[in-house]
Write an enzyme that holds these catalytic residues in place. Structure first.
Site: not given
Length: 628
Positions: A2, A50-51, A53, A75-77, A363-364
């Site tokens: 977000c 908002r995105l 998820i 914003n985040g998880e 991602s790595g």
């Protein structure tokens, strides 16, 4: 994922116009195309894009507690939100949604700022407490998610996920900080303790800012740090097993989503390890994507395909031209500040490809910093051993003299470029490492600057922060100190900024399992011999992944996203190189004649200045968008 933005008046509760908050969030709509919200009260306003998820139907923000005393924009998880929620429910908390956002509200009621210690995630959030008349701003441990803030002329404090969110506020005074230009020319990015707009600050990774009405604005407080001063005990086998479990747990925790999920796959060790562990944990084929280049020396498609075949992933590949520089203006808009890591071009393209099928991609990123994967770590460790053999005054005399005498040979193979090594050995470890991570040397920068810029900077140099950080690092040796400094500067300023801005530009959430803080804390305790051994960085991680990955993936030379900017400025961008000398924007801080000589020497192959020209080009574009 977000965007957040807002205003808070610490001195007196002035009214906040909701339209002003809306304007700040709307310019960041790419970060959150699925919804928006604004909440205001006397002296405070919070905004959100908002995105979706997790809890797609019930996680709208800003979100308030049941009694209305707390309001948060996030914003985040929070990857462990289910465990934290269970702990809160045992304490009597009653949840109205299934979102991780609500955990922040109940967690604040239960623990206050100590809530942060319980969170495993990537985040930046603002939480207003009406009873305490306070605003609490916090950023995750490693700085995966950004947060900018500034004190405005009317006494308000504005904050936003991206700089463009602050620029949308009419009271922001837009002027360039010349020290940030020096930082950018030294490092290739504007580090997290600086900003190209004078007066704007970035909340540092692992810090919070607690604003309280009627009190002065305090300094941010650090709530987490990585400690390299301790050493793990145990056999190699035991430490390898522990590392494997950390890797497994980190990947699995980041596979929770209510939307399609996949992974970036370059064919290198790190992304291959993430995909291998995702395949182990998933009941379905993992969706993977790879960007290839039409030039053999830059292409890793065959390695990525081998991993895709090995784990039967749903794999997609897109090939781009090696001269794919059409994104220059797109990137200047996405980053706001000048950003000269040219691999952002390829990162944007792989994010673009991933977003066609998924909303979340793993991602790595992070393993190189955590487990000493960069070649510069091996060089630094070897140089530190040599430094330890001679007294400082003797080293400076012997190696400094030899380095000054030895000819510069940019054209030669790496092993024959002894001048840089000799000069590094004659200097302190911190100063030498700072130069190794830099882009344009101090001498060349000084030669390029206009007289007024040189006078204004005085003795200040962009490398100074690295030297100071390494000198005070909680570290046992030079390798520890170098890695610690990269966690403070390179990782948040370059790598995580690159991934955040390029992924968010296409409304994709990127997750970095190899930056799980438990994994980072464990890796920092590993003896140096388990990080670097036999000329191999990330040695213990490679050993741990041997049951999953073939040796030709684990032990092949590191490639990464390589972008041939030097060739561009001798080819299709040669006109851009020459035009930099005529830029009225750059002329404020640089000597046009010096830029003209630099561009001419490069395009005629008399010298190698491709990376510096790329810096100047990105600086010109960024400043043109922000200040003109």
């Amino acid at each position: 994922m977000c965007a957040i933005a807002g205003l808070f008046y610490p001195a007196t509760p002035k009214p906040v116009d909701p339209a002003r908050i809306t304007a700040m969030t709307d310019v960041m709509a790419h970060r959150g195309p699925d919804g928006s919200g604004v909440w205001t009260a006397p002296g405070v306003g919070l905004g959100h894009r908002r995105l979706s998820i997790i809890d797609l139907a019930g996680g709208a923000q800003p979100m308030a507690s049941a009694d209305g005393a707390l309001t948060v924009t996030f914003n985040g998880e929070i990857y462990n939100f289910a465990q934290v929620r269970a702990e809160l429910e045992e304490r009597g908390a009653q949840f109205a949604t299934n979102s991780d956002t609500e955990v922040l509200l109940h967690g604040w009621q239960a623990w206050g700022p100590a809530l942060l210690d319980r969170l495993n995630g990537m985040f930046a959030f603002a939480l207003h407490d009406a009873r305490a008349q306070s605003l609490f701003l916090a950023r995750d441990r490693l700085g995966v998610k950004p947060l900018h803030y500034v004190e405005l002329s009317d006494g308000g404090v504005a904050f936003a996920s991206e700089l463009k969110g602050l620029v949308a506020h009419p009271l922001l005074r837009r002027s360039v900080d010349p020290a940030a230009i020096e930082d950018f020319m030294a490092l290739g990015y504007v580090p997290d303790d600086a900003c190209i707009v004078a007066g704007v600050r970035k909340l540092a990774a692992g810090h919070y800012l607690h604003l309280q009405r009627g009190k002065a604005i305090p300094a941010p407080a650090r709530w987490w740090d990585v400690d390299f001063s301790r050493r793990a005990r145990g056999s190699v086998r035991d430490l390898q097993a522990e590392l494997t479990e950390h890797l497994r747990a980190a990947v699995r925790s980041r596979m929770v989503a209510d939307v399609p999920l996949g992974a970036f796959l370059s064919g290198g060790v790190d992304s291959s390890a993430v995909v291998a562990l995702m395949a182990e944990a998933s009941g379905q084929a993992v969706k993977t994507c790879t960007i290839g280049f039409d030039e053999t020396g830059y292409d890793e498609r065959s390695h990525a395909q081998a991993i895709a075949d090995r784990f039967a992933t749903d794999h997609r590949v897109r090939t781009v031209a090696a001269d794919d520089f059409a994104l220059i203006d797109t990137l200047a808009h996405a980053f706001d500040e000048p950003f000269a890591d040219a691999s952002a071009l390829a990162t944007y393209r792989v994010c673009e490809l991933a977003r066609e099928q998924v909303t979340v991609a793993l991602s790595g990123d992070g393993a190189d910093e955590a487990l000493a994967g960069y070649r510069r770590y091996r060089f630094h460790r070897a140089e530190e051993r040599v430094r330890g053999l001679l007294p400082e005054h003797l080293r400076a005399s012997v190696f400094g003299t030899l380095g000054g005498w030895y000819p510069k040979a940019d054209w030669a193979p790496q092993q024959f470029r002894a001048k840089t090594t000799l000069l590094a050995l004659g200097d302190s470890g911190g100063a030498a490492y700072a130069r190794s991570v830099g882009v344009t040397s101090p001498a060349l920068r000084i030669a390029l600057y206009a007289d007024g810029m040189r006078r204004g900077l005085g003795a200040y140099r962009g490398e100074d922060r690295y030297i100071a950080t390494m000198a005070s690092a909680p570290a046992r040796d030079g390798l520890d100190a170098a890695q610690y400094a990269d966690f403070k500067h390179w990782l948040p300023g370059d790598i995580l900024t690159k991934v955040d801005r390029t992924s968010m530009a296409v409304s994709l959430e990127a997750r970095e399992p190899l930056l799980d803080h438990r994994l980072i804390e464990f890796a920092a305790t590993l003896p140096a011999s388990l990080r670097i051994r036999g000329g191999q960085g990330k040695w213990l991680m490679k050993k741990a992944m041997e049951p999953w990955l073939p040796r030709d993936i684990l032990y092949r030379p590191k490639m990464g996203f390589v972008t041939p900017v030097s060739a561009w400025f001798r080819g299709r961008l040669s006109g851009e190189a020459a035009g930099l000398a005529r830029s009225p924007i750059l002329a404020t801080w640089f000597d046009p004649k010096a830029i003209e000589r630099l561009a001419s020497d490069h395009t005629l192959a008399r010298a190698e200045h491709g990376r510096t020209l790329w810096q100047l080009l990105m600086l010109d574009r960024a400043l043109g968008r922000m200040f003109v």
